[in-house]
Design a protein around this motif. Sequence first.
Motif, PDB file in Angstrom:
ATOM      1  N   PHE A  77     -16.137  26.562  25.523  1.00 44.78           N
ATOM      2  CA  PHE A  77     -16.503  27.979  25.439  1.00 44.78           C
ATOM      3  C   PHE A  77     -17.330  28.275  24.185  1.00 44.78           C
ATOM      4  CE2 PHE A  77     -12.553  28.858  28.112  1.00 44.78           C
ATOM      5  CZ  PHE A  77     -13.289  29.116  29.264  1.00 44.78           C
ATOM      6  N   GLN A  78     -16.978  27.608  23.088  1.00 43.19           N
ATOM      7  CA  GLN A  78     -17.645  27.868  21.822  1.00 43.19           C
ATOM      8  C   GLN A  78     -18.834  26.947  21.562  1.00 43.19           C
ATOM      9  OE1 GLN A  78     -16.832  30.410  19.778  1.00 43.19           O
ATOM     10  NE2 GLN A  78     -15.251  31.032  21.228  1.00 43.19           N
ATOM     11  N   GLY A  79     -18.932  25.849  22.298  1.00 47.54           N
ATOM     12  CA  GLY A  79     -19.991  24.878  22.045  1.00 47.54           C
ATOM     13  C   GLY A  79     -19.879  24.243  20.678  1.00 47.54           C
ATOM     14  N   ASN A  80     -18.647  23.980  20.261  1.00 52.31           N
ATOM     15  CA  ASN A  80     -18.371  23.487  18.911  1.00 52.31           C
ATOM     16  C   ASN A  80     -17.924  22.022  18.979  1.00 52.31           C
ATOM     17  OD1 ASN A  80     -17.164  22.933  16.343  1.00 52.31           O
ATOM     18  ND2 ASN A  80     -16.980  25.136  16.006  1.00 52.31           N
ATOM     19  N   THR A  81     -18.744  21.125  18.452  1.00 50.28           N
ATOM     20  CA  THR A  81     -18.405  19.695  18.499  1.00 50.28           C
ATOM     21  C   THR A  81     -17.228  19.350  17.587  1.00 50.28           C
ATOM     22  OG1 THR A  81     -20.078  19.236  16.803  1.00 50.28           O
ATOM     23  CG2 THR A  81     -20.758  19.017  19.097  1.00 50.28           C
ATOM     24  N   THR A  82     -17.035  20.146  16.540  1.00 43.94           N
ATOM     25  CA  THR A  82     -15.896  19.890  15.647  1.00 43.94           C
ATOM     26  C   THR A  82     -14.579  20.085  16.394  1.00 43.94           C
ATOM     27  OG1 THR A  82     -17.166  20.602  13.719  1.00 43.94           O
ATOM     28  CG2 THR A  82     -14.780  20.557  13.490  1.00 43.94           C
ATOM     29  N   ILE A  83     -14.515  21.140  17.213  1.00 42.82           N
ATOM     30  CA  ILE A  83     -13.307  21.386  17.996  1.00 42.82           C
ATOM     31  C   ILE A  83     -13.144  20.292  19.058  1.00 42.82           C
ATOM     32  CG2 ILE A  83     -12.101  23.028  19.482  1.00 42.82           C
ATOM     33  CD1 ILE A  83     -13.598  25.273  18.136  1.00 42.82           C
ATOM     34  N   THR A  84     -14.258  19.805  19.606  1.00 41.54           N
ATOM     35  CA  THR A  84     -14.194  18.699  20.563  1.00 41.54           C
ATOM     36  C   THR A  84     -13.573  17.474  19.914  1.00 41.54           C
ATOM     37  OG1 THR A  84     -16.181  19.494  21.693  1.00 41.54           O
ATOM     38  CG2 THR A  84     -15.527  17.225  22.112  1.00 41.54           C
ATOM     39  N   LYS A  85     -13.995  17.186  18.683  1.00 46.00           N
ATOM     40  CA  LYS A  85     -13.433  16.039  17.960  1.00 46.00           C
ATOM     41  C   LYS A  85     -11.946  16.243  17.685  1.00 46.00           C
ATOM     42  CE  LYS A  85     -17.691  14.488  15.706  1.00 46.00           C
ATOM     43  NZ  LYS A  85     -18.366  14.242  14.408  1.00 46.00           N
ATOM     44  N   ALA A  86     -11.562  17.486  17.368  1.00 50.12           N
ATOM     45  CA  ALA A  86     -10.145  17.769  17.136  1.00 50.12           C
ATOM     46  C   ALA A  86      -9.340  17.548  18.422  1.00 50.12           C
ATOM     47  CB  ALA A  86      -9.975  19.202  16.647  1.00 50.12           C
ATOM     48  N   GLY A  87      -9.903  18.004  19.545  1.00 48.92           N
ATOM     49  CA  GLY A  87      -9.247  17.762  20.831  1.00 48.92           C
ATOM     50  C   GLY A  87      -9.160  16.280  21.130  1.00 48.92           C
ATOM     51  N   GLY A  88     -10.211  15.532  20.778  1.00 48.28           N
ATOM     52  CA  GLY A  88     -10.182  14.089  20.967  1.00 48.28           C
ATOM     53  C   GLY A  88      -9.108  13.432  20.123  1.00 48.28           C
ATOM     54  N   GLY A  89      -8.940  13.910  18.889  1.00 43.28           N
ATOM     55  CA  GLY A  89      -7.898  13.365  18.015  1.00 43.28           C
ATOM     56  C   GLY A  89      -6.509  13.600  18.590  1.00 43.28           C
ATOM     57  N   LEU A  90      -6.280  14.818  19.105  1.00 44.86           N
ATOM     58  CA  LEU A  90      -4.986  15.098  19.727  1.00 44.86           C
ATOM     59  C   LEU A  90      -4.806  14.277  20.992  1.00 44.86           C
ATOM     60  CD1 LEU A  90      -4.597  18.978  19.339  1.00 44.86           C
ATOM     61  CD2 LEU A  90      -3.522  17.169  18.002  1.00 44.86           C
ATOM     62  N   GLY A  91      -5.909  14.032  21.701  1.00 46.25           N
ATOM     63  CA  GLY A  91      -5.836  13.210  22.899  1.00 46.25           C
ATOM     64  C   GLY A  91      -5.414  11.782  22.587  1.00 46.25           C
ATOM     65  N   ILE A  92      -5.886  11.255  21.460  1.00 50.88           N
ATOM     66  CA  ILE A  92      -5.484   9.909  21.047  1.00 50.88           C
ATOM     67  C   ILE A  92      -3.984   9.865  20.774  1.00 50.88           C
ATOM     68  CG2 ILE A  92      -5.705   8.189  19.204  1.00 50.88           C
ATOM     69  CD1 ILE A  92      -8.661   9.044  18.971  1.00 50.88           C
ATOM     70  N   VAL A  93      -3.475  10.887  20.076  1.00 53.66           N
ATOM     71  CA  VAL A  93      -2.032  10.955  19.807  1.00 53.66           C
ATOM     72  C   VAL A  93      -1.262  11.063  21.128  1.00 53.66           C
ATOM     73  CG1 VAL A  93      -0.207  12.301  18.701  1.00 53.66           C
ATOM     74  CG2 VAL A  93      -2.395  11.993  17.541  1.00 53.66           C
ATOM     75  N   THR A  94      -1.764  11.883  22.039  1.00 57.63           N
ATOM     76  CA  THR A  94      -1.125  12.043  23.352  1.00 57.63           C
ATOM     77  C   THR A  94      -1.053  10.706  24.084  1.00 57.63           C
ATOM     78  OG1 THR A  94      -1.952  14.311  23.521  1.00 57.63           O
ATOM     79  CG2 THR A  94      -1.266  13.236  25.572  1.00 57.63           C
ATOM     80  N   ALA A  95      -2.153   9.953  24.064  1.00 53.26           N
ATOM     81  CA  ALA A  95      -2.188   8.655  24.740  1.00 53.26           C
ATOM     82  C   ALA A  95      -1.170   7.697  24.132  1.00 53.26           C
ATOM     83  CB  ALA A  95      -3.593   8.065  24.660  1.00 53.26           C
ATOM     84  N   LEU A  96      -1.058   7.685  22.819  1.00 55.63           N
ATOM     85  CA  LEU A  96      -0.107   6.788  22.159  1.00 55.63           C
ATOM     86  C   LEU A  96       1.331   7.152  22.529  1.00 55.63           C
ATOM     87  CD1 LEU A  96      -1.759   6.445  18.621  1.00 55.63           C
ATOM     88  CD2 LEU A  96      -1.854   4.837  20.545  1.00 55.63           C
ATOM     89  N   ILE A  97       1.612   8.453  22.612  1.00 49.61           N
ATOM     90  CA  ILE A  97       2.950   8.880  23.035  1.00 49.61           C
ATOM     91  C   ILE A  97       3.219   8.436  24.471  1.00 49.61           C
ATOM     92  CG2 ILE A  97       4.436  10.869  23.499  1.00 49.61           C
ATOM     93  CD1 ILE A  97       2.999  12.345  21.232  1.00 49.61           C
TER      94      ILE A  97
END
Length: 218
Positions: free
Chosen positions: A169-189
């Motif tokens: 919605f915001q077109g913000n790559t920084t937020i995309t990277k933050a979502g990617g970081g949380l996704g990595i944690v999610t995958a490890l769990i």
Amino acid sequence: MSHIEKADLGNNGSPPVAAKPARRIGNPGPLGLFSFASTTLILSLYNVQARGIRTPNVVVGMALFVGGLAQLLAGMWEFAAANTFGATAFTSYGGFWLSYAAIFIPGSGILTAYEEKASELSSALGIYLITWFIVTFLLFIASLRRNAGLIALFFMLTLTFMLLAISEFQGNTTITKAGGGLGIVTALIAYYVGLSELLARDESWFTLPLGQVPKRLD
């Protein structure tokens, strides 16, 4: 004919038919969790632009056959094992990965329909992701009386979808990277929970705790 021989025969004098043993269904949980974790990890690494990767299309194969097909099959077997929660979760995310892959398949025509409408594509993807945020939040609520591993998994996945939707919605790559970081944690769990279910007590040298939540007494 002796009494023993008569007892060994059925009512009509024929040998009795042995009862079929009850079929045991293996636990499909590890398959579903490993499939989900692997596909999520790959896409999340792309979202944080690991090694400079900005184009996520390589994940399409994983999304189709691992995150999609394998999870869908795991979900169907969870239905057979009478696990409604597992069946709903695995089947839902199997469908998610299949639909996500369809977006990036050239022959689908989905992306080409937005070639000159970049902002519209971002809004469409944002709505797509926020819908999965809602589904994941509902599954998070359903996980609260199961175990700490699943609670942590769905909590982190809820946040991941939320951030990825906001980034569209915001077109913000920084937020995309933050979502990617949380996704990595999610995958490890998810890997941890899957391994914990795979390490059966009678067949493994050790087990991993999931933090069981006390069940209702009424």
